[in-house]
Design an enzyme around this catalytic site. Sequence first.
Site, mmCIF file in Angstrom:
data_model
loop_
_atom_site.group_PDB
_atom_site.id
_atom_site.type_symbol
_atom_site.label_atom_id
_atom_site.label_comp_id
_atom_site.label_asym_id
_atom_site.label_seq_id
_atom_site.Cartn_x
_atom_site.Cartn_y
_atom_site.Cartn_z
ATOM 1 N N LYS B 13 9.472 -5.546 -27.864
ATOM 2 C CA LYS B 13 9.135 -5.681 -29.288
ATOM 3 C C LYS B 13 8.697 -7.110 -29.604
ATOM 4 O O LYS B 13 9.188 -8.067 -29.005
ATOM 5 C CB LYS B 13 10.379 -5.357 -30.113
ATOM 6 C CG LYS B 13 10.281 -5.735 -31.564
ATOM 7 C CD LYS B 13 11.548 -6.418 -32.067
ATOM 8 C CE LYS B 13 11.732 -7.811 -31.479
ATOM 9 N NZ LYS B 13 12.839 -8.581 -32.093
ATOM 10 N N ASN B 55 17.043 -6.990 -12.193
ATOM 11 C CA ASN B 55 16.649 -8.212 -12.933
ATOM 12 C C ASN B 55 17.804 -9.183 -13.113
ATOM 13 O O ASN B 55 17.612 -10.399 -13.148
ATOM 14 C CB ASN B 55 16.116 -7.885 -14.331
ATOM 15 C CG ASN B 55 14.839 -7.084 -14.306
ATOM 16 O OD1 ASN B 55 14.894 -5.879 -14.120
ATOM 17 N ND2 ASN B 55 13.706 -7.748 -14.451
ATOM 18 N N SER B 140 12.897 -4.267 -15.531
ATOM 19 C CA SER B 140 12.132 -4.631 -16.726
ATOM 20 C C SER B 140 11.124 -5.742 -16.488
ATOM 21 O O SER B 140 11.359 -6.656 -15.701
ATOM 22 C CB SER B 140 13.087 -5.062 -17.842
ATOM 23 O OG SER B 140 12.374 -5.310 -19.027
ATOM 24 N N ALA B 146 14.933 -13.483 -25.068
ATOM 25 C CA ALA B 146 13.756 -14.187 -25.586
ATOM 26 C C ALA B 146 13.301 -13.591 -26.911
ATOM 27 O O ALA B 146 12.215 -13.915 -27.401
ATOM 28 C CB ALA B 146 12.630 -14.135 -24.561
ATOM 29 N N LEU B 148 12.557 -10.497 -27.423
ATOM 30 C CA LEU B 148 11.495 -9.504 -27.206
ATOM 31 C C LEU B 148 12.048 -8.088 -27.084
ATOM 32 O O LEU B 148 11.405 -7.191 -26.529
ATOM 33 C CB LEU B 148 10.689 -9.873 -25.953
ATOM 34 C CG LEU B 148 9.988 -11.235 -26.026
ATOM 35 C CD1 LEU B 148 9.325 -11.566 -24.698
ATOM 36 C CD2 LEU B 148 8.961 -11.265 -27.161
ATOM 37 N N SER B 150 14.548 -6.841 -25.330
ATOM 38 C CA SER B 150 14.852 -6.329 -23.978
ATOM 39 C C SER B 150 16.084 -5.424 -23.994
ATOM 40 O O SER B 150 16.119 -4.422 -23.282
ATOM 41 C CB SER B 150 15.030 -7.477 -22.982
ATOM 42 O OG SER B 150 16.146 -8.273 -23.340
ATOM 43 N N SER B 151 17.074 -5.740 -24.817
ATOM 44 C CA SER B 151 18.266 -4.877 -24.852
ATOM 45 C C SER B 151 17.916 -3.527 -25.469
ATOM 46 O O SER B 151 18.403 -2.486 -25.023
ATOM 47 C CB SER B 151 19.410 -5.548 -25.629
ATOM 48 O OG SER B 151 19.159 -5.519 -27.020
ATOM 49 N N ASP B 209 14.584 -3.040 -33.450
ATOM 50 C CA ASP B 209 14.219 -3.158 -32.035
ATOM 51 C C ASP B 209 14.214 -1.797 -31.340
ATOM 52 O O ASP B 209 13.268 -1.449 -30.628
ATOM 53 C CB ASP B 209 15.192 -4.109 -31.310
ATOM 54 C CG ASP B 209 14.967 -5.556 -31.713
ATOM 55 O OD1 ASP B 209 14.305 -5.791 -32.739
ATOM 56 O OD2 ASP B 209 15.463 -6.448 -31.002
#
Lengths: 399, 399
Positions: B13, B55, B140, B146, B148, B150-151, B209
């Site tokens: 996102k 990751n 990922s 960051a 973005l 990710s979670s 998100d």
Amino acid sequence: MHTRDCYVSAPGKAILHGEHAVVHGKVALAVSLNLRTYLRLQSTSNGKVCINLPNIDTFLSWEITALQPLLDGCRDCLAKHVVLKQELDDDLLKRLRAFTGIADASTDTRSMAVLAFLYMYLSVFGEAKSLASITVSVWSELPTGAGLGSSAAYNVCLAAGLLSARGITSSPLTPQQDSARWSKEEMEQINRWAFMGEKIIHGNPSGVDNAVGTWGCFLRYHDGKITPLDRVPVLRILLTNTKVPRSTKVLVSGVKDKINKFPAVMKPVLESVDAVSCTCEQTLTEMSARGPSAEHYNILEELIDINQHHLNVMGVGHSSLDTLCKISLARGLHSKLTGAGGGGCGITLLRPETDASVIQSTVAELQACGFDCWETSIGGPGAQKYKKWSLPKQVLKCC
Amino acid sequence: MHTRDCYVSAPGKAILHGEHAVVHGKVALAVSLNLRTYLRLQSTSNGKVCINLPNIDTFLSWEITALQPLLDGCRDCLAKHVVLKQELDDDLLKRLRAFTGIADASTDTRSMAVLAFLYMYLSVFGEAKSLASITVSVWSELPTGAGLGSSAAYNVCLAAGLLSARGITSSPLTPQQDSARWSKEEMEQINRWAFMGEKIIHGNPSGVDNAVGTWGCFLRYHDGKITPLDRVPVLRILLTNTKVPRSTKVLVSGVKDKINKFPAVMKPVLESVDAVSCTCEQTLTEMSARGPSAEHYNILEELIDINQHHLNVMGVGHSSLDTLCKISLARGLHSKLTGAGGGGCGITLLRPETDASVIQSTVAELQACGFDCWETSIGGPGAQKYKKWSLPKQVLKCC
């Protein structure tokens, strides 16, 4: 006729906040810039009128007898139009253009300076019995065409000098004083005459520049109304001229286009600039009332940063101004453009505790970018009269 | 019990406009970022639940028999709280924390990822006759922490994968399709489950998100209401991670302080940001309806510049972001920070005609500053299911 020798000066002008927004009905704060223009008026007996403008390499003189005919049949209108109403006498201006060979379309600095001088000289001395034999020398610390009110400082000096020499204004100097200012009424008269000079040079000026040149300090400008702020502090600044040329007209029109393109986005930005000007005014007033504090300076710095971003939103920023902001911020100093933007000049606020070495290294780095840089102040006095020996040596040397 | 193998993905996102202003009741535009998170779920027969998160170097497994007791006396509440109401079951979360040894105060990525996975696994499979023996691998393209999403992409993948494997959602793939998306109802279900994962990880998330990770495209977020925009174009961008660490909490609180300090100055700025978001939404809608034009891209660029200046006014800029803007602008590309600011990430709009060589040299210069840089897009699809062979090779290698 006999005239009195005199020495006067007037400051330049900077816009602290509100440039561009003022065109759209918002508040602007104009301030005197302590880069000054000095005028020396000497009575002579050679039957000539001489004007020396060393900054623009202009040294001209006319026989009084050659100028006299320009006033034929004009004495009455001068007394009526000029001295009483202080409106521009278009007929006299027309005769002067014909006499000097300056075309209607001319806008160059030299032509405009000569026209304003001769017009003001003939108007002030025209309704006396005879024209005066004088030499007027004007020297300025201000760069021309940089939006720093150099023409207004010139016109204020001309008005103050000529009115003083003619005895229309009194001499404010007491034996104890090296410099002094006139009474409120006389200052108003000087300002009105300077405004006429501005009209000759600029056509349709706002009157802000000559008001700052006359009154000095800080002026609030809103919807055509000019209000001097009472009791505000003098602030140390750096003035930087990026020397990037720009057209004020094009910049003003660009802002207008942007407001028309994105009204919902841009109108709140103008509101915010208005609030920046008002918050700054309030802070300056508090600084005078309670004494300046570190927090006052923090606020002034924050307002400078905010307005600089807003001016970038309006599209009147320039990479040279970004460079100025970056170089000064690297030393904890805050800058914004002043005036039209798109290059031109910027101001950097100096705090009372800002060290001389910090200022020196900032100036050095700015000069290395090709910019001109002056350590000066804003908010200082307006037009002043001096005793000869109290003038700075450099001024005496130059004019 | 037997489960179905599956492969799913969800996008990251970015905030296109309205970060920070959204906290003060203004519109924000959130967009899917085509850096994706991929999940592979395999049915196994070893009686274990395994999670592989290459990751973050995390490879864990648990015996099903060890997990089973966590559900004792909990089946009813699971059916009631989780599956029907889809509220977080605090009791189960507490048991899981005790089981894994993850303290209440833990917020590290690994602990949170494990907790969200086990919670969702037990909730989805808990009311079945027996727990499933599976291996879940997640890989990922998104950097973590960051801003973005990710979670959220992780939680959407977990929800989509587990619900699919359990047979709660149908398989949307036809024999002719390599990838497909679920029905609106099933997507809503995936989104609700992902939101629970977000609650476990973040405490009190906005839900934006996971909505972006599920639905993709562009979402309008205003006063807690999330509205997907219909028919909007996919836009090419550069995403830059300055890697300058920052605290969202501190930045949000700084903006609030500034609004309290200068309300008359700052409130119009929030109004203007709101108008930027709305004008952008309108432009995107027009681009879809009439086909994108050069003028549409000009408007998008102008809005990006304006908002970047506004974010600087809010005090959430950073010299690294100024560098990003300067480097991209030198090539005619326009950038702004995305998310919390103060460092973090920025997006640079690429025009359809932007040449590959321009992009390459921009990326090279940004990387030389120590930034990470991806050429990607915004506005692409949300959660998807894949056939194994249609997954990118790198994904198959990593999970």
